[in-house]
Design a protein around this motif. Structure first.
Motif, short mmCIF file in Angstrom:
data_model
loop_
_atom_site.label_atom_id
_atom_site.label_comp_id
_atom_site.label_asym_id
_atom_site.label_seq_id
_atom_site.Cartn_x
_atom_site.Cartn_y
_atom_site.Cartn_z
N LEU A 32 0.80 -1.23 0.00
CA LEU A 32 0.00 0.00 0.00
C LEU A 32 0.83 1.27 0.00
N ILE A 33 1.99 1.23 0.62
CA ILE A 33 2.82 2.43 0.74
C ILE A 33 4.11 2.23 -0.06
N PRO A 34 4.26 2.89 -1.21
CA PRO A 34 5.48 2.75 -2.00
C PRO A 34 6.72 3.16 -1.20
N ASN A 35 7.84 2.53 -1.47
CA ASN A 35 9.08 2.88 -0.77
C ASN A 35 9.41 4.35 -0.88
N SER A 36 9.03 4.96 -1.99
CA SER A 36 9.32 6.37 -2.22
C SER A 36 8.70 7.27 -1.17
N GLN A 37 7.60 6.84 -0.55
CA GLN A 37 6.93 7.67 0.45
C GLN A 37 7.84 7.95 1.64
N GLY A 38 8.42 6.91 2.20
CA GLY A 38 9.31 7.11 3.33
C GLY A 38 10.64 7.70 2.95
N ILE A 39 11.20 7.24 1.84
CA ILE A 39 12.52 7.70 1.42
C ILE A 39 12.50 9.19 1.08
N SER A 40 11.47 9.66 0.40
CA SER A 40 11.39 11.07 0.03
C SER A 40 11.31 11.96 1.26
N LEU A 41 10.53 11.54 2.25
CA LEU A 41 10.44 12.35 3.46
C LEU A 41 11.76 12.32 4.22
N LYS A 42 12.41 11.16 4.27
CA LYS A 42 13.73 11.08 4.92
C LYS A 42 14.71 12.06 4.27
N GLU A 43 14.74 12.10 2.95
CA GLU A 43 15.66 12.99 2.25
C GLU A 43 15.35 14.46 2.51
N ARG A 44 14.07 14.77 2.61
CA ARG A 44 13.67 16.15 2.90
C ARG A 44 14.03 16.52 4.34
N LEU A 45 13.87 15.59 5.27
CA LEU A 45 14.26 15.84 6.65
C LEU A 45 15.77 16.09 6.73
N GLU A 46 16.54 15.32 5.99
CA GLU A 46 17.98 15.52 5.95
C GLU A 46 18.33 16.89 5.38
N GLU A 47 17.67 17.25 4.29
CA GLU A 47 17.94 18.53 3.64
C GLU A 47 17.68 19.71 4.58
N LEU A 48 16.62 19.61 5.37
CA LEU A 48 16.24 20.70 6.28
C LEU A 48 16.91 20.57 7.64
N GLN A 49 17.68 19.50 7.83
CA GLN A 49 18.42 19.25 9.07
C GLN A 49 17.48 19.15 10.28
N VAL A 50 16.35 18.50 10.05
CA VAL A 50 15.43 18.20 11.13
C VAL A 50 15.89 16.91 11.81
N ILE A 51 15.88 16.89 13.13
CA ILE A 51 16.23 15.67 13.87
C ILE A 51 15.28 14.55 13.44
N HIS A 52 15.85 13.43 13.05
CA HIS A 52 14.99 12.34 12.57
C HIS A 52 15.72 11.01 12.60
N GLU A 53 14.94 9.96 12.53
CA GLU A 53 15.44 8.61 12.29
C GLU A 53 14.54 7.97 11.23
N PHE A 54 15.16 7.18 10.36
CA PHE A 54 14.44 6.46 9.32
C PHE A 54 14.83 5.00 9.41
N HIS A 55 13.85 4.15 9.61
CA HIS A 55 14.11 2.72 9.76
C HIS A 55 13.34 1.95 8.69
N PHE A 56 14.10 1.26 7.89
CA PHE A 56 13.56 0.58 6.70
C PHE A 56 13.83 -0.92 6.83
N TYR A 57 12.76 -1.70 6.68
CA TYR A 57 12.85 -3.16 6.79
C TYR A 57 12.54 -3.76 5.42
N PRO A 58 13.56 -4.11 4.65
CA PRO A 58 13.39 -4.47 3.23
C PRO A 58 12.42 -5.61 2.98
N ASN A 59 12.32 -6.55 3.88
CA ASN A 59 11.51 -7.74 3.65
C ASN A 59 10.15 -7.70 4.34
#
Length: 280
Positions: A228-255
């Motif tokens: 239901l949720i494409p990988n791009s949904q989480g990855i895009s937000l992670k990249e934007r958080l990094e760009e804006l230097q917002v404190i964050h963690e991104f945890h991805f479980y491939p399987n």
């Protein structure tokens, strides 16, 4: 929609038993633990919440709000009871609020209706702070559609800067994602159609486009095989958080898919607890 309504098997009693407890000095109890169910924050039958008030609370006690999933048009606060049990057991110093919100249908869009419900609930908490003996600081934990709402409210409606952390578990972030717009999944398309086809509206309802550098610390969990949720949904937000230097963690479980159990569940639980303790 059954798999959406019961989409996450997080934080069950077995998990709680697996996480070691922290020993500490016993404090004198000023207030006893108190649980209140189905408190009305509006006139609609869905506008109710459960609140769990810890012992020893005071005017500085922080509150964690839980937001259920269900594709914006299904689900119930009871779906989040495992989260509630986990938080009460592992982070007993926090108040926990488990809320219902009005469900969307073809005549009632999720946006902004469900954000307005969150605002109404927080206003209700504010008006009862003295009775509840809680502070102003808030955190969010949302799953699936609830994750989307948790992010969007924290990024766009937190005018008083109360939110100290927000957690989205497999929550949508970009309603303009090509993977969404071109989906052949009829169930998913039916959910997205609730928002309409207006591009400006879809952008306004997408946490990815509303994120700013003053956003609260954000923790994200996504599965690589989520139908239901494409990988791009989480990855895009992670990249934007990094760009804006917002404190964050991104945890991805491939399987993993739209929720998981076993060791990955334990891993996610420990990461969430640590993030809350560090940032809230």
């Amino acid at each position: 929609m059954k798999h959406l309504k019961y989409f996450f098997l997080w934080f069950n009693l077995i998990l709680v038993a697996c996480i070691p407890q922290e020993d500490g000095p016993q404090q004198q109890i000023d207030f006893e633990f108190k649980a209140i169910s189905n408190v009305a924050y509006g006139e609609h039958e869905r506008q109710v919440y459960d609140i769990y008030l810890p012992a020893n609370r005071n005017e500085n006690t922080s509150t964690i709000l839980l937001l259920h999933g269900g594709g914006w048009m299904e689900g119930n606060k009871s779906d989040m009871n495992p989260f509630k049990d986990f938080l009460r057991d592992q982070l007993p110093g926090y108040a926990v609020v488990n809320m219902n919100y009005r469900l969307a249908d073809q005549n009632h869009s999720p946006y902004p209706m469900q954000l307005e419900d969150i605002t109404s609930l927080i206003s209700h908490l504010e008006s009862n702070r003295d009775d509840y003996q809680i502070g102003e600081k808030l955190g969010f934990v949302g799953a699936s559609a609830g994750g989307h709402l948790a992010l969007l409210w924290s990024y766009t409606r937190d005018v008083n800067e109360q939110v100290q952390m927000v957690c989205s578990i497999v929550g949508p972030t970009n309603l303009l994602d090509e993977a969404y717009l071109n989906t052949q999944n009829s169930e998913l398309k039916g959910m997205l159609d609730l928002f309409g086809a207006d591009e400006e509206m879809l952008r306004a309802a997408s946490p990815l486009f509303q994120l700013q550098d003053k956003a609260p610390p954000t923790i994200l969990f996504y599965g690589g095989k989520d139908p239901l949720i494409p990988n791009s949904q989480g990855i895009s937000l992670k990249e934007r958080l990094e760009e804006l230097q917002v404190i964050h963690e991104f945890h991805f479980y491939p399987n993993e898919g739209h929720g998981w159990i076993g060791l990955n569940l334990l891993d996610s639980s420990l990461k969430l607890k640590a993030f809350i303790e560090k940032n809230f």
